[in-house]
Write a protein that holds these residues in place. Structure first.
Motif, short mmCIF file in Angstrom:
data_model
loop_
_atom_site.label_atom_id
_atom_site.label_comp_id
_atom_site.label_asym_id
_atom_site.label_seq_id
_atom_site.Cartn_x
_atom_site.Cartn_y
_atom_site.Cartn_z
N ASP A 105 -8.53 1.28 12.27
CA ASP A 105 -7.86 2.28 13.14
C ASP A 105 -8.71 2.76 13.98
N GLY A 106 -9.24 2.27 15.11
CA GLY A 106 -10.02 2.53 15.99
C GLY A 106 -11.40 3.39 15.51
N SER A 107 -11.81 3.16 14.39
CA SER A 107 -13.08 3.54 13.81
C SER A 107 -12.90 4.83 12.92
N LYS A 108 -11.45 5.04 12.63
CA LYS A 108 -11.10 6.22 11.57
C LYS A 108 -11.45 5.60 10.42
N MET A 109 -11.41 4.32 10.06
CA MET A 109 -11.34 3.76 8.79
C MET A 109 -10.38 4.49 7.55
N ASP A 110 -9.30 4.57 8.12
CA ASP A 110 -8.07 5.13 7.36
C ASP A 110 -6.83 4.49 6.83
N GLY A 111 -6.79 3.17 7.31
CA GLY A 111 -5.56 2.28 7.32
C GLY A 111 -5.39 1.47 5.93
N PHE A 112 -6.43 1.44 5.30
CA PHE A 112 -6.51 0.40 4.34
C PHE A 112 -4.99 0.48 3.30
N ASP A 113 -4.34 1.57 3.30
CA ASP A 113 -3.07 1.41 2.59
C ASP A 113 -2.11 1.03 3.05
N LEU A 114 -2.20 0.65 4.43
CA LEU A 114 -1.05 -0.05 5.18
C LEU A 114 -1.10 -1.43 5.26
N VAL A 115 -2.14 -2.15 4.69
CA VAL A 115 -2.30 -3.76 5.10
C VAL A 115 -2.66 -4.43 3.47
N VAL A 116 -1.84 -3.87 2.44
CA VAL A 116 -2.05 -4.33 1.06
C VAL A 116 -1.75 -5.47 0.75
N ASN A 117 -0.41 -6.11 1.01
CA ASN A 117 -0.41 -7.53 0.66
C ASN A 117 1.17 -7.79 1.11
N GLY A 118 1.13 -8.68 2.37
CA GLY A 118 2.43 -8.92 2.93
C GLY A 118 3.17 -7.87 3.33
N ASN A 119 4.44 -7.81 2.49
CA ASN A 119 5.35 -6.85 2.87
C ASN A 119 5.34 -5.63 2.03
N VAL A 120 4.25 -5.59 1.10
CA VAL A 120 3.64 -4.36 0.40
C VAL A 120 3.01 -3.46 0.95
N ASP A 121 3.23 -2.21 1.00
CA ASP A 121 2.28 -1.19 1.28
C ASP A 121 2.29 0.17 0.21
N GLY A 122 1.38 1.06 0.36
CA GLY A 122 1.26 2.13 -0.46
C GLY A 122 0.63 2.10 -1.59
N SER A 123 0.25 0.72 -1.98
CA SER A 123 -0.78 0.63 -3.06
C SER A 123 -2.13 1.12 -3.02
N MET A 124 -2.83 1.65 -3.95
CA MET A 124 -3.87 2.33 -3.84
C MET A 124 -4.95 1.17 -4.47
N LEU A 125 -4.63 -0.12 -4.56
CA LEU A 125 -5.60 -1.02 -5.00
C LEU A 125 -6.75 -1.33 -3.91
N PRO A 126 -6.39 -1.08 -2.78
CA PRO A 126 -7.70 -1.04 -1.86
C PRO A 126 -8.72 -0.08 -2.07
N TYR A 127 -8.27 1.24 -2.46
CA TYR A 127 -9.24 2.29 -2.67
C TYR A 127 -9.86 2.06 -4.20
N THR A 128 -10.41 1.05 -4.41
CA THR A 128 -10.93 0.99 -5.71
C THR A 128 -12.45 0.53 -5.65
N GLN A 129 -13.27 0.50 -6.78
CA GLN A 129 -14.65 0.06 -6.67
C GLN A 129 -15.25 -0.41 -7.94
N MET A 130 -16.16 -1.26 -7.98
CA MET A 130 -16.74 -1.66 -9.22
C MET A 130 -18.07 -0.50 -9.45
N ARG A 131 -18.16 -0.33 -10.79
CA ARG A 131 -19.34 0.51 -11.22
C ARG A 131 -20.34 -0.46 -11.78
N GLU A 132 -21.74 0.12 -11.83
CA GLU A 132 -22.80 -0.68 -12.34
C GLU A 132 -22.39 -1.42 -13.63
#
Length: 444
Positions: A105-132
């Motif tokens: 998003d032009g360097s704002k890094m805030d559009g990951f919830d828009l590109v989840v999977n094909g015709n799916v949007d709104g998932s928070m799975l892109p906003y996850t991370q592993m722990r040690e």
């Protein structure tokens, strides 16, 4: 008047001295540069392991001293916590050329919830991370060797073009994966398969995914430097990442049968002292590409690295293990623009060698072409493109004056019997909207 001139001269000398690094620091940097140039000859085996589809924040956002994040921004302006990534994802995340541009998003890094999977949007799975505790051995490598937190994918997009960068320092204009989606890419692809190719004017055409690009393999071959490309064979999962299949003169020439070998052969070669001077290594089911298991992938990586460290070539080896693209996962650092294709979002990079600076977190900007630059410096090869000519060569992560570090042989660990994917799906009816999965059908 004379006194004023003297005062001005003293002030100028003082300012000049202050603008330079201290003599001891300058001498240290000079000695390091000389030692790197001389010490690089100690590296006789260079290994480039390319895993799949993870951003830096997804794996190492919690690593101490790294430029990581534990929260992310959405397209709605919300700041959300990065919750736990499941060992196996319920589905793959969007990471096409178009997805990456939306996510950045032009360097704002805030559009990951828009590109989840094909015709799916709104998932928070892109906003996850592993722990040690999820990837303990990757964290162990980071603590004992080098973790790079400004390593970027070479192109804003998916696997196929980024893998081309790993051998050619360019994608030939390719910006996406071949379509329609099939199990074979490259010169072996079906006649109807096409890939998006962008020209210098930004115009996109559909071309067969078979190209005649000059590669690092060609440079090595011409210089009589040994090399192998270890990859799954036709019919195996992961054959799509056997990138030299997309290089026409290699796929249709003798190098295909003599230098492109099964990925299962790597550990055997490493243990028996048969590593070539340069190796590429990709794999299939252990690639960590969603929805494949991260735990299984990490265990595979440990097995390959143990083979190197327990073999006779450890003392003369440098291993670079990275991930080809961000895979749709959140990352908070905006990739710097270097040309019309990239850079793409950050990916993890571990640099493992007896001569790296132990425990260093490198903040130097790297990309996939940096690997080629390192190889070219070591074997006095000409660069292939402007990308590998300009890319930082990663030598700043090495110290050839230090005593070589001993091997770090690690144990694999047990993977979750019931993965978090299973947990998501069994909670489907009760909490579909919580996970953003109400708009798709369960993965099987």
């Amino acid at each position: 008047m004379f006194a004023a001139v003297i005062v001005a001269s003293i002030a100028l000398l003082f300012a000049t001295a202050c603008s330079r690094p201290p003599r001891s620091e300058a001498r240290t940097e000079q000695r390091a540069a000389i030692s790197n140039a001389e010490g690089l000859a100690k590296i006789e085996h260079i290994v480039f392991i390319i895993k799949e589809n993870r951003s830096f924040d997804t794996y190492f956002g919690t690593f101490p001293g790294a430029d990581g994040a534990m929260t992310g921004r959405t397209s709605k302006g919300e700041v959300v916590p990065l919750t736990r990534t499941p060992d196996k994802m319920p589905f793959d995340l969007g990471h096409t050329w178009e997805d990456a541009i939306k996510a950045i998003d032009g360097s704002k890094m805030d559009g990951f919830d828009l590109v989840v999977n094909g015709n799916v949007d709104g998932s928070m799975l892109p906003y996850t991370q592993m722990r040690e505790s999820d990837i303990p051995n990757y964290f162990a490598y980071a603590r004992n060797f080098v973790l790079a937190d400004h390593m970027f994918s070479s192109l804003r997009g998916p696997s196929f073009p980024n893998h081309l960068f790993t051998v050619a320092a360019q994608s030939g204009g390719v910006i996406n994966n071949p379509q329609p989606p099939k199990e074979i890419w490259g010169c072996d692809a079906d006649p109807d398969e096409r890939v998006d190719v962008m020209d210098s004017k930004g115009e996109i055409s559909k071309e067969p995914p078979c190209f005649d690009l000059p590669t690092l393999a060609d440079r090595l071959e011409a210089a009589h430097v040994s090399w192998k490309y270890y990859a799954p064979t036709r019919g195996q999962v992961g054959y799509i990442w056997s990138t030299l299949d997309a290089i026409k003169h290699i796929r249709n020439g003798p190098l295909w049968t003599s230098k492109v070998v099964p990925d299962a052969q790597f550990a055997e070669d490493a243990r028996n002292g048969r590593l070539p001077a340069v190796s590429w290594l990709v794999t299939g089911e252990a690639s960590e590409h969603p929805p494949m298991s991260t735990c299984t992938g990490e265990n595979w990586s440990v097995e390959q690295l143990n083979a190197v460290m327990e073999g006779p070539d450890w003392a003369s080896t440098a291993v670079f293990i990275t991930w080809d693209d961000f895979g749709g996962f959140y990352d908070h650092v905006s990739p710097p623009p270097v040309d019309q294709f990239g850079l793409g979002p950050r990916v993890p990079l571990l640099i493992i060698s007896p001569y790296v600076r132990k425990g260093k977190v490198s903040h130097t900007q790297y990309e996939l072409s940096s690997f080629l630059s390192f190889v070219e410096k070591r074997f006095y090869l000409a660069p292939l493109t402007e990308r590998d000519q300009r890319a930082n060569d990663m030598l700043d992560s090495f110290d050839f004056t230090q005593p070589p570090s001993p091997p770090l042989v690690l144990k694999t660990h047990s993977c979750p019997r019931f993965t978090r994917t299973w947990w998501y799906l069994t909670h489907w009816n009760a909490h579909p909207t919580r996970f953003g999965l109400d708009k798709i059908r369960p993965a099987h």
